[in-house]
Design an enzyme around this catalytic site. Structure first.
Site, PDB file in Angstrom:
ATOM      1  N   ALA A  69       0.859  -1.183   0.000  1.00 45.74           N
ATOM      2  CA  ALA A  69       0.000   0.000   0.000  1.00 45.74           C
ATOM      3  C   ALA A  69       0.894   1.232   0.000  1.00 45.74           C
ATOM      4  CB  ALA A  69      -0.894  -0.014   1.235  1.00 45.74           C
ATOM      5  N   GLY A 113       0.684  -5.012   1.048  1.00 43.02           N
ATOM      6  CA  GLY A 113      -0.562  -5.076   0.285  1.00 43.02           C
ATOM      7  C   GLY A 113      -0.383  -5.721  -1.078  1.00 43.02           C
ATOM      8  N   GLU A 116      -0.697  -9.298  -0.397  1.00 49.12           N
ATOM      9  CA  GLU A 116      -2.110  -9.562  -0.073  1.00 49.12           C
ATOM     10  C   GLU A 116      -2.973  -9.554  -1.337  1.00 49.12           C
ATOM     11  OE1 GLU A 116      -2.009  -6.380   2.913  1.00 49.12           O
ATOM     12  OE2 GLU A 116      -2.780  -7.848   4.338  1.00 49.12           O
ATOM     13  N   GLU A 136       5.051  -5.115   6.991  1.00 52.81           N
ATOM     14  CA  GLU A 136       4.368  -3.991   7.649  1.00 52.81           C
ATOM     15  C   GLU A 136       4.885  -3.728   9.058  1.00 52.81           C
ATOM     16  OE1 GLU A 136       2.841  -6.388   5.893  1.00 52.81           O
ATOM     17  OE2 GLU A 136       1.124  -5.559   4.776  1.00 52.81           O
TER      18      GLU A 136
HETATM   19  C1  HXC Z   1       5.085   4.304  -1.458  1.00 47.25           C
HETATM   20  C2  HXC Z   1       6.964   3.299  -2.294  1.00 47.25           C
HETATM   21  C3  HXC Z   1       6.588   2.061  -1.711  1.00 47.25           C
HETATM   22  C4  HXC Z   1       5.381   2.023  -0.964  1.00 47.25           C
HETATM   23  C5  HXC Z   1       8.454   1.792  -2.761  1.00 47.25           C
HETATM   24  N1  HXC Z   1       8.117   3.073  -2.934  1.00 47.25           N
HETATM   25  N2  HXC Z   1       7.557   1.156  -2.015  1.00 47.25           N
HETATM   26  N3  HXC Z   1       6.209   4.409  -2.169  1.00 47.25           N
HETATM   27  N4  HXC Z   1       4.669   3.168  -0.865  1.00 47.25           N
HETATM   28  N5  HXC Z   1       4.931   0.915  -0.401  1.00 47.25           N
HETATM   29  C6  HXC Z   1       8.841   4.093  -3.683  1.00 47.25           C
HETATM   30  C7  HXC Z   1      10.074   4.584  -2.941  1.00 47.25           C
HETATM   31  O1  HXC Z   1       9.736   5.553  -1.989  1.00 47.25           O
HETATM   32  C8  HXC Z   1      10.888   5.142  -4.077  1.00 47.25           C
HETATM   33  O2  HXC Z   1      10.398   6.426  -4.418  1.00 47.25           O
HETATM   34  C9  HXC Z   1      10.572   4.210  -5.233  1.00 47.25           C
HETATM   35  O3  HXC Z   1       9.349   3.562  -4.889  1.00 47.25           O
HETATM   36  C10 HXC Z   1      11.640   3.143  -5.409  1.00 47.25           C
HETATM   37  O4  HXC Z   1      11.841   2.501  -4.178  1.00 47.25           O
HETATM   38  P1  HXC Z   1      13.299   2.294  -3.507  1.00 47.25           P
HETATM   39  O5  HXC Z   1      13.080   2.047  -2.064  1.00 47.25           O
HETATM   40  O6  HXC Z   1      14.212   3.397  -3.898  1.00 47.25           O
HETATM   41  O7  HXC Z   1      13.743   0.948  -4.254  1.00 47.25           O
HETATM   42  P2  HXC Z   1      14.713  -0.198  -3.712  1.00 47.25           P
HETATM   43  O8  HXC Z   1      15.888   0.402  -2.982  1.00 47.25           O
HETATM   44  O9  HXC Z   1      14.965  -1.099  -4.876  1.00 47.25           O
HETATM   45  O10 HXC Z   1      13.858  -0.968  -2.602  1.00 47.25           O
HETATM   46  C11 HXC Z   1      12.700  -1.691  -2.995  1.00 47.25           C
HETATM   47  C12 HXC Z   1      11.858  -2.073  -1.733  1.00 47.25           C
HETATM   48  C13 HXC Z   1      11.590  -0.788  -0.909  1.00 47.25           C
HETATM   49  C14 HXC Z   1      12.615  -3.080  -0.895  1.00 47.25           C
HETATM   50  C15 HXC Z   1      10.575  -2.707  -2.241  1.00 47.25           C
HETATM   51  O11 HXC Z   1      11.028   0.219  -1.788  1.00 47.25           O
HETATM   52  C16 HXC Z   1      10.633  -0.984   0.216  1.00 47.25           C
HETATM   53  O12 HXC Z   1      10.975  -1.535   1.252  1.00 47.25           O
HETATM   54  N6  HXC Z   1       9.381  -0.519   0.048  1.00 47.25           N
HETATM   55  C17 HXC Z   1       8.374  -0.567   1.074  1.00 47.25           C
HETATM   56  C18 HXC Z   1       7.834  -1.966   1.230  1.00 47.25           C
HETATM   57  C19 HXC Z   1       6.794  -2.040   2.308  1.00 47.25           C
HETATM   58  O13 HXC Z   1       7.049  -1.693   3.485  1.00 47.25           O
HETATM   59  N7  HXC Z   1       5.563  -2.468   1.969  1.00 47.25           N
HETATM   60  C20 HXC Z   1       4.452  -2.518   2.902  1.00 47.25           C
HETATM   61  C21 HXC Z   1       3.688  -1.218   2.880  1.00 47.25           C
HETATM   62  S1  HXC Z   1       2.408  -1.192   4.083  1.00 47.25           S
HETATM   63  P3  HXC Z   1      11.399   7.679  -4.599  1.00 47.25           P
HETATM   64  O14 HXC Z   1      10.457   8.831  -4.857  1.00 47.25           O
HETATM   65  O15 HXC Z   1      12.187   7.793  -3.342  1.00 47.25           O
HETATM   66  O16 HXC Z   1      12.236   7.297  -5.774  1.00 47.25           O
HETATM   67  C22 HXC Z   1       1.178  -2.098   3.406  1.00 47.25           C
HETATM   68  C23 HXC Z   1      -0.030  -2.233   4.229  1.00 47.25           C
HETATM   69  C24 HXC Z   1      -1.150  -2.902   3.506  1.00 47.25           C
HETATM   70  O17 HXC Z   1       1.273  -2.602   2.325  1.00 47.25           O
HETATM   71  C25 HXC Z   1      -2.391  -2.695   4.283  1.00 47.25           C
HETATM   72  C26 HXC Z   1      -3.600  -3.247   3.557  1.00 47.25           C
HETATM   73  C27 HXC Z   1      -4.343  -2.321   2.736  1.00 47.25           C
END
Ligand code: HXC
Length: 262
Positions: A69, A113, A116, A136
């Protein structure tokens, strides 16, 4: 269909075609915001209602199916925003209400998400680059779109707890061993493999496909005796279809069936 965060296309070589949906927010690794999820729900409803389509495929990019998400959209939310506005999860169960089969074709990250969303689909075909996780907990939250419920059903408690509590990712091979994904293929084969699976489904009679999906899903919703009873009734109901007569006549006469989906 014209969307801001999705690409859609109808493809396939079977009698019933495949509705493709490609998540398309590449700069954010397909992070799932409200606008994207609203569009996804809309595209799914359109394909589900289209009589020329037998199956739907949801995919992302080579780098990410979806990295979760959209964290930016969640960061400042309060409990009341979340509860009253039903934010994020508002349109998430749309995938579950689709009656036709939905395949997730996953390459790269399927996190939070994103994982999911893949698990809401009926089957997951993974590229060897796929990585699944529920990270998360690192954000001070937990999965909120079924992750704590669907992951243990798919991979068992031990692995689900491991992923949810430590936030570690599973690669495609581990995900296949654990039963989360149906097939793993080289990344450059992913879309072709998904299309072949969709074509195999699109060549069948739609009534039997819909009933089969409903019955398998019932296995997750009911005790065994109720599920077996439900299956028996649904099995019997298919003898009221033209497709059953056609399928069995084609077998007896050593020809390919021509299903009319009736
Ligand atoms: C918003 C995101 C994002 C996310 C990545 N980006 N994941 N933006 N929400 N979930 C964005 C980054 O900010 C970045 O933007 C660009 O995508 C590239 O990501 P990087 O981190 O620079 O890439 P990399 O170093 O290759 O790392 C990839 C990654 C990392 C390991 C996937 O991006 C990451 O850990 N993302 C978050 C994963 C996460 O925590 N997911 C769960 C979210 S909570 P910029 O502008 O800086 O270039 C969730 C709750 C669901 O899903 C609830 C149910 C509805």
């Amino acid at each position: 269909m014209d969307y801001q965060h999705l690409l859609t296309e109808v493809r396939g070589s079977a009698a019933l075609k495949t509705g493709w949906i490609t998540l398309n927010r590449p700069k954010a690794l397909n992070a799932l915001n409200d606008a994207l999820m609203d569009e996804l729900g809309d595209a799914l409803r359109v394909y589900d209602a289209d009589a020329s389509i037998g199956c739907v495929v949801i995919t992302g990019s080579e780098k990410a199916f979806a990295a979760g998400a959209d964290i930016g959209g969640m960061a400042s939310q309060t409990y009341m925003d979340a509860y009253k506005g039903d934010f994020i999860t508002r349109n998430w169960e749309a995938v579950r209400s689709v009656r036709k089969p939905v395949i997730a074709a996953v390459a790269g990250y399927a996190l939070g998400g994103g994982c999911e969303l893949a698990m809401m689909c009926d089957l997951i075909i993974a590229a060897d680059t796929a990585r699944f996780g529920q990270p998360e907990i690192k954000l001070g939250i937990i999965p909120g779109a079924g992750g704590t419920q669907r992951l243990p059903r798919a991979v068992g408690k031990a692995k689900a707890m491991d992923l949810v509590l430590t936030a570690r990712m599973m690669d495609a091979a581990e995900a296949e061993r654990a039963g989360l994904v149906s097939r793993v293929v080289p990344a450059d084969r992913l879309l072709a493999e998904a299309q072949e699976a969709a074509d195999a489904i699109g060549a069948m009679g739609l009534p039997a496909i819909l009933v089969a999906k409903e019955c398998v899903n019932r296995a997750y919703e009911s005790p065994l005796s109720d599920g077996v009873w439900f299956e028996r009734r649904m099995f019997q109901s298919l003898f009221g279809t033209e497709d059953q007569k056609e399928g069995m006549d084609a077998f007896a006469n050593k020809r390919k069936p021509v299903f009319r989906h009736r």
